[in-house]
Design a protein around this motif. Structure first.
Motif, PDB file in Angstrom:
ATOM      1  N   ALA A   1       0.837  -1.198   0.000  1.00 30.51           N
ATOM      2  CA  ALA A   1       0.000   0.000   0.000  1.00 30.51           C
ATOM      3  C   ALA A   1       0.876   1.254   0.000  1.00 30.51           C
ATOM      4  CB  ALA A   1      -0.899   0.002   1.224  1.00 30.51           C
ATOM      5  N   ARG A   2       0.342   2.341  -0.531  1.00 32.46           N
ATOM      6  CA  ARG A   2       1.056   3.631  -0.556  1.00 32.46           C
ATOM      7  C   ARG A   2       0.876   4.301   0.808  1.00 32.46           C
ATOM      8  NH1 ARG A   2       1.542   7.033  -5.206  1.00 32.46           N
ATOM      9  NH2 ARG A   2       2.137   5.078  -6.215  1.00 32.46           N
ATOM     10  N   MET A   3       1.896   4.151   1.669  1.00 33.99           N
ATOM     11  CA  MET A   3       1.820   4.664   3.036  1.00 33.99           C
ATOM     12  C   MET A   3       1.464   6.153   3.088  1.00 33.99           C
ATOM     13  SD  MET A   3       2.394   2.006   4.713  1.00 33.99           S
ATOM     14  CE  MET A   3       2.958   0.364   4.297  1.00 33.99           C
ATOM     15  N   GLN A   4       1.961   6.903   2.120  1.00 34.25           N
ATOM     16  CA  GLN A   4       1.754   8.364   2.132  1.00 34.25           C
ATOM     17  C   GLN A   4       0.283   8.758   2.025  1.00 34.25           C
ATOM     18  OE1 GLN A   4       3.981   6.696   0.368  1.00 34.25           O
ATOM     19  NE2 GLN A   4       5.907   7.798   0.117  1.00 34.25           N
ATOM     20  N   GLU A   5      -0.572   7.804   1.634  1.00 37.46           N
ATOM     21  CA  GLU A   5      -1.995   8.132   1.541  1.00 37.46           C
ATOM     22  C   GLU A   5      -2.814   7.452   2.640  1.00 37.46           C
ATOM     23  OE1 GLU A   5      -3.792   8.129  -2.361  1.00 37.46           O
ATOM     24  OE2 GLU A   5      -1.891   8.675  -3.284  1.00 37.46           O
ATOM     25  N   GLY A   6      -2.117   6.884   3.614  1.00 40.61           N
ATOM     26  CA  GLY A   6      -2.773   6.352   4.801  1.00 40.61           C
ATOM     27  C   GLY A   6      -3.943   5.432   4.515  1.00 40.61           C
ATOM     28  N   ILE A   7      -5.022   5.636   5.255  1.00 42.15           N
ATOM     29  CA  ILE A   7      -6.194   4.756   5.221  1.00 42.15           C
ATOM     30  C   ILE A   7      -6.846   4.720   3.834  1.00 42.15           C
ATOM     31  CG2 ILE A   7      -7.844   6.547   5.971  1.00 42.15           C
ATOM     32  CD1 ILE A   7      -7.824   2.961   7.338  1.00 42.15           C
ATOM     33  N   ILE A   8      -6.694   5.808   3.078  1.00 48.37           N
ATOM     34  CA  ILE A   8      -7.266   5.833   1.727  1.00 48.37           C
ATOM     35  C   ILE A   8      -6.625   4.727   0.880  1.00 48.37           C
ATOM     36  CG2 ILE A   8      -7.500   7.236  -0.385  1.00 48.37           C
ATOM     37  CD1 ILE A   8      -9.273   8.244   1.901  1.00 48.37           C
ATOM     38  N   SER A   9      -5.328   4.491   1.088  1.00 53.60           N
ATOM     39  CA  SER A   9      -4.656   3.407   0.358  1.00 53.60           C
ATOM     40  C   SER A   9      -5.238   2.055   0.742  1.00 53.60           C
ATOM     41  CB  SER A   9      -3.156   3.409   0.652  1.00 53.60           C
ATOM     42  OG  SER A   9      -2.563   4.571   0.151  1.00 53.60           O
ATOM     43  N   LEU A  10      -5.501   1.888   2.036  1.00 51.55           N
ATOM     44  CA  LEU A  10      -6.072   0.610   2.492  1.00 51.55           C
ATOM     45  C   LEU A  10      -7.397   0.338   1.772  1.00 51.55           C
ATOM     46  CD1 LEU A  10      -5.488  -1.671   4.647  1.00 51.55           C
ATOM     47  CD2 LEU A  10      -7.207  -0.548   6.045  1.00 51.55           C
ATOM     48  N   MET A  11      -8.184   1.394   1.624  1.00 49.67           N
ATOM     49  CA  MET A  11      -9.512   1.222   1.016  1.00 49.67           C
ATOM     50  C   MET A  11      -9.432   0.849  -0.465  1.00 49.67           C
ATOM     51  SD  MET A  11     -11.557   1.314   3.422  1.00 49.67           S
ATOM     52  CE  MET A  11     -10.940   1.360   5.097  1.00 49.67           C
ATOM     53  N   GLN A  12      -8.286   1.094  -1.080  1.00 48.69           N
ATOM     54  CA  GLN A  12      -8.129   0.692  -2.489  1.00 48.69           C
ATOM     55  C   GLN A  12      -8.172  -0.829  -2.633  1.00 48.69           C
ATOM     56  OE1 GLN A  12      -8.376   3.279  -4.587  1.00 48.69           O
ATOM     57  NE2 GLN A  12      -8.404   4.411  -2.645  1.00 48.69           N
ATOM     58  N   MET A  13      -7.786  -1.518  -1.573  1.00 46.32           N
ATOM     59  CA  MET A  13      -7.870  -2.984  -1.601  1.00 46.32           C
ATOM     60  C   MET A  13      -9.326  -3.413  -1.715  1.00 46.32           C
ATOM     61  SD  MET A  13      -5.165  -3.707   1.486  1.00 46.32           S
ATOM     62  CE  MET A  13      -5.470  -5.467   1.613  1.00 46.32           C
ATOM     63  N   ALA A  14     -10.204  -2.711  -1.007  1.00 44.28           N
ATOM     64  CA  ALA A  14     -11.630  -3.040  -1.052  1.00 44.28           C
ATOM     65  C   ALA A  14     -12.218  -2.653  -2.407  1.00 44.28           C
ATOM     66  CB  ALA A  14     -12.365  -2.330   0.075  1.00 44.28           C
ATOM     67  N   LYS A  15     -11.813  -1.473  -2.879  1.00 44.34           N
ATOM     68  CA  LYS A  15     -12.342  -0.983  -4.151  1.00 44.34           C
ATOM     69  C   LYS A  15     -11.989  -1.933  -5.302  1.00 44.34           C
ATOM     70  CE  LYS A  15     -11.495   3.511  -5.601  1.00 44.34           C
ATOM     71  NZ  LYS A  15     -10.584   4.482  -6.241  1.00 44.34           N
ATOM     72  N   THR A  16     -10.716  -2.287  -5.414  1.00 48.81           N
ATOM     73  CA  THR A  16     -10.277  -3.147  -6.522  1.00 48.81           C
ATOM     74  C   THR A  16     -10.862  -4.560  -6.388  1.00 48.81           C
ATOM     75  OG1 THR A  16      -8.234  -3.641  -5.291  1.00 48.81           O
ATOM     76  CG2 THR A  16      -8.115  -1.898  -6.927  1.00 48.81           C
ATOM     77  N   SER A  17     -10.892  -5.083  -5.167  1.00 48.51           N
ATOM     78  CA  SER A  17     -11.394  -6.450  -4.976  1.00 48.51           C
ATOM     79  C   SER A  17     -12.892  -6.542  -5.244  1.00 48.51           C
ATOM     80  CB  SER A  17     -11.099  -6.943  -3.559  1.00 48.51           C
ATOM     81  OG  SER A  17      -9.723  -6.900  -3.313  1.00 48.51           O
ATOM     82  N   SER A  18     -13.628  -5.466  -4.906  1.00 46.58           N
ATOM     83  CA  SER A  18     -15.061  -5.442  -5.208  1.00 46.58           C
ATOM     84  C   SER A  18     -15.281  -5.468  -6.721  1.00 46.58           C
ATOM     85  CB  SER A  18     -15.722  -4.175  -4.652  1.00 46.58           C
ATOM     86  OG  SER A  18     -15.491  -4.056  -3.277  1.00 46.58           O
ATOM     87  N   ALA A  19     -14.425  -4.751  -7.436  1.00 47.11           N
ATOM     88  CA  ALA A  19     -14.548  -4.733  -8.899  1.00 47.11           C
ATOM     89  C   ALA A  19     -14.236  -6.121  -9.470  1.00 47.11           C
ATOM     90  CB  ALA A  19     -13.619  -3.676  -9.499  1.00 47.11           C
ATOM     91  N   ILE A  20     -13.271  -6.810  -8.872  1.00 51.47           N
ATOM     92  CA  ILE A  20     -12.952  -8.170  -9.318  1.00 51.47           C
ATOM     93  C   ILE A  20     -14.152  -9.096  -9.071  1.00 51.47           C
ATOM     94  CG2 ILE A  20     -11.530 -10.225  -8.832  1.00 51.47           C
ATOM     95  CD1 ILE A  20     -10.015  -8.203 -10.502  1.00 51.47           C
ATOM     96  N   ALA A  21     -14.859  -8.889  -7.974  1.00 50.50           N
ATOM     97  CA  ALA A  21     -16.053  -9.714  -7.700  1.00 50.50           C
ATOM     98  C   ALA A  21     -17.071  -9.550  -8.830  1.00 50.50           C
ATOM     99  CB  ALA A  21     -16.664  -9.321  -6.357  1.00 50.50           C
ATOM    100  N   ARG A  22     -17.231  -8.328  -9.306  1.00 45.42           N
ATOM    101  CA  ARG A  22     -18.168  -8.076 -10.418  1.00 45.42           C
ATOM    102  C   ARG A  22     -17.689  -8.704 -11.715  1.00 45.42           C
ATOM    103  NH1 ARG A  22     -21.402  -2.541 -10.258  1.00 45.42           N
ATOM    104  NH2 ARG A  22     -22.527  -3.225  -8.416  1.00 45.42           N
ATOM    105  N   HIS A  23     -16.382  -8.601 -11.932  1.00 46.56           N
ATOM    106  CA  HIS A  23     -15.771  -9.193 -13.119  1.00 46.56           C
ATOM    107  C   HIS A  23     -16.002 -10.709 -13.108  1.00 46.56           C
ATOM    108  CE1 HIS A  23     -12.311 -10.396 -15.717  1.00 46.56           C
ATOM    109  NE2 HIS A  23     -12.566  -9.237 -16.313  1.00 46.56           N
ATOM    110  N   ASN A  24     -15.860 -11.279 -11.937  1.00 41.74           N
ATOM    111  CA  ASN A  24     -16.080 -12.710 -11.749  1.00 41.74           C
ATOM    112  C   ASN A  24     -17.538 -13.078 -12.055  1.00 41.74           C
ATOM    113  OD1 ASN A  24     -15.063 -15.301 -10.821  1.00 41.74           O
ATOM    114  ND2 ASN A  24     -16.406 -15.008  -9.054  1.00 41.74           N
ATOM    115  N   ASP A  25     -18.461 -12.272 -11.520  1.00 42.11           N
ATOM    116  CA  ASP A  25     -19.888 -12.498 -11.771  1.00 42.11           C
ATOM    117  C   ASP A  25     -20.221 -12.422 -13.255  1.00 42.11           C
ATOM    118  OD1 ASP A  25     -20.463 -12.913  -9.152  1.00 42.11           O
ATOM    119  OD2 ASP A  25     -21.562 -11.043  -8.823  1.00 42.11           O
ATOM    120  N   ALA A  26     -19.462 -11.615 -13.970  1.00 42.70           N
ATOM    121  CA  ALA A  26     -19.716 -11.457 -15.403  1.00 42.70           C
ATOM    122  C   ALA A  26     -19.186 -12.643 -16.206  1.00 42.70           C
ATOM    123  CB  ALA A  26     -19.105 -10.147 -15.905  1.00 42.70           C
TER     124      ALA A  26
END
Ligand SMILES: [Zn+2]
Lengths: 284, 265
Positions: free
Chosen positions: A167-192
């Motif tokens: 994760a990009r430490m310089q962006e703190g918690i916002i970086s952590l949330m990118q894990m959720a954002k990208t993984s949620s998109a992968i879930a949709r890709h999987n559903d498709a």
């Protein structure tokens, strides 16, 4: 042997002019840190960034990687023009990003786009270690999510080359949330019902490992890449033991059942292409 | 009496306090029934995670919590709340079970991070966390996540993808510990207080970012000082959220959850 290499310099100086700045390494020589052989960089690049002597896979810039994987003239970049909100107002961060953009000629630690692999259309995302060690902040997370969504929209396979210190430490918690954002998109890709091939390259660690990198339908890795969640130093400090030889390397992950296949760089395009063609549905 | 401003570092200390109420105490106080279920069906039962079926008023729910100890002995047993892959896989098994039986999921987050060990890596710590995050984004039941103490790194997020995200007033939620941040970015681990301040890890910071939905107030000195008032407010919020989320269709629920995380930048 070194004299032979010097002879090549003039010829290769011409080719060099055509390269993007991000592909230029400082100096003409590099010592392979594995076999200690002195290599002429141009020769190394011609050998796909693999040591001709020992087979060590050097890190590749995103541009070089795309050149190796995507059919010539078919790559169209997407997702540029995004900037971080610098959520922590971290001292010197934005300035550093500007300097890196200038130096690497890429906008962030991932390059995304649409292109063809042996004539099959794909969406591809390639992370670049020259840009803050491929760390994932808001822009990287957004570009990757946009790439996933583009792949869903076009109904084409998604190919991601992972390379990240985490994760990009310089962006703190916002970086952590990118894990959720990208993984949620992968879930949709999987559903498709679409194919996602994840390729792990040296190193793939931290928040990238613990999100989209490990979610491929098929997970490939380059030989001897460092792949893990916790960094080796953190583990050593925690358990107060030296880590075993080969720990968290591609071969270790293959043995433990976490990747499908180790693929040498020279075979990467053909392997991906074969997998794509095997997913073109003939059962309808 | 005017309230003295608690610094971010003070909150870190409060969040980590051994005497601070842990997940089990919340479970005991908020749910009228709770049956603990064990194991990931693959490898073992990770005691850093407690999971089971509970009742909150008339609603049957699945409850999952990261459990730290209050004593050294308890902490040894609970691995200091540092979860191994089998813990995340147990949680996922129970969350998928919740989806099957159409019951809401409540998670309690309290961890210094996923366990960094040889075995954890051998058994795919990264894969386990990734799988939880990805699957939670798509579960067709309401998910309410409560950060009660330390919410650190992917080890916390692996239980943190929900429709409502709540933090206790003195809880922290961060990408890594302030000590880790200081040693990586300031090259000086002793700058932990400065790091805590700059990292924006308090409940108020997270609310300002739009990452969390609700802050549960704590009395002076922390949640343990008047635990009844804390759990009462939390219980009310959980019930209100379940009622609200139950009104949505499954598609709306998942769509809203996607948008929630999609817009975090
Ligand atoms: Zn070599």
């Amino acid at each position: 042997m070194i004299i032979d290499k010097i002879k090549k310099v003039n010829v290769q100086e011409e080719n060099r002019k055509n390269l993007k700045a991000s592909d230029m390494l400082v100096g003409k020589w590099v010592k392979c840190d594995n076999c200690k052989e002195i290599l002429y960089k141009e020769e190394l690049h011609e050998n796909l960034g693999v040591c001709p002597n020992c087979g060590k896979h050097f890190r590749l810039s995103a541009r070089r990687r795309i050149k190796q994987i995507i059919d010539e003239g078919t790559f169209v970049e997407i997702g540029n023009g995004l900037t971080t909100k610098d959520p922590l107002k971290f001292d010197g961060y934005v300035k550093k990003l500007e300097a890196l953009k200038e130096k690497t000629k890429i906008e962030e630690a991932v390059v995304t786009g649409v292109g063809k692999i042996n004539s099959d259309e794909v969406v591809i995302a390639v992370m670049d270690g020259n840009f803050l060690m491929g760390s994932m902040g808001s822009v990287v997370g957004e570009k990757i999510t946009l790439a996933i969504e583009e792949s869903i929209k076009r109904k084409v396979p998604l190919i991601m080359f992972c390379l990240s210190g985490g994760a990009r430490m310089q962006e703190g918690i916002i970086s952590l949330m990118q894990m959720a954002k990208t993984s949620s998109a992968i879930a949709r890709h999987n559903d498709a019902g679409l194919l996602y091939i994840s390729v792990l390259t040296d190193p793939t660690t931290g928040g990238v490992t613990a999100s989209f990198a490990m979610l491929g339908d098929i997970i490939l890795a380059e030989p001897n890449a460092l792949i893990g969640f916790a960094g080796p130093r953190v583990i050593e400090q925690t358990i107060k033991q030296t880590l075993p030889e080969g720990f968290q390397r591609s071969e270790f992950l293959l043995e433990h059942g976490f990747i499908d296949k180790i693929v040498e760089r020279k075979d990467m395009k053909e392997t991906i292409s074969k997998l794509i063609k095997l997913h073109i549905n003939t059962n309808n | 009496m005017p309230k003295i401003k608690t610094s971010a570092w003070d909150k870190v200390l409060l969040a980590r306090q051994a005497s601070r109420p842990k997940a089990l105490e919340y479970i005991e106080n908020i749910f009228n029934e709770f049956i603990e279920l064990h194991g990931d069906r693959l490898f073992s039962d990770d005691k850093s995670i407690i999971g089971g079926i509970g009742k909150i008023e008339d609603y049957t729910v699945t409850v999952i919590g990261q459990q730290k100890g209050k004593t050294t002995k308890e902490n040894m047993e609970r691995n200091f709340g540092m979860t191994n892959p089998e813990g995340y896989r147990k949680a996922l098994r129970l969350m998928e079970q919740a989806e099957k039986f159409n019951r809401p999921i409540i998670t309690f987050i309290d961890t210094p991070g996923a366990y960094p060990g040889i075995g954890a890596e051998e058994r795919g710590q990264g894969e386990a966390i990734a799988r939880n995050i990805c699957s939670m984004s798509n579960l067709k039941v309401p998910i309410i996540c409560v950060v009660i103490g330390e919410g650190s790194s992917g080890g916390a997020l692996a239980l943190g993808v929900g429709d409502k995200i709540v933090m206790l007033e003195n809880a922290i939620y961060s990408i890594l510990s302030p000590e880790g941040f200081a040693s990586i970015l300031y090259k000086d681990a002793s700058k932990n207080k400065e790091a805590a301040e700059n990292m924006k890890i308090t409940a108020k910071d997270l609310k300002d970012f739009g990452i969390i939905d609700k802050i549960i107030k704590e009395p002076e000195g922390g949640a343990g000082e008047n635990f009844e008032s804390v759990t009462k407010e939390l219980k009310t919020y959980i019930l209100k959220s379940i009622k609200e989320l139950n009104k949505l269709t499954k598609n709306e629920l998942v769509e809203n959850r996607y948008k929630k995380f999609r817009t975090m930048c």
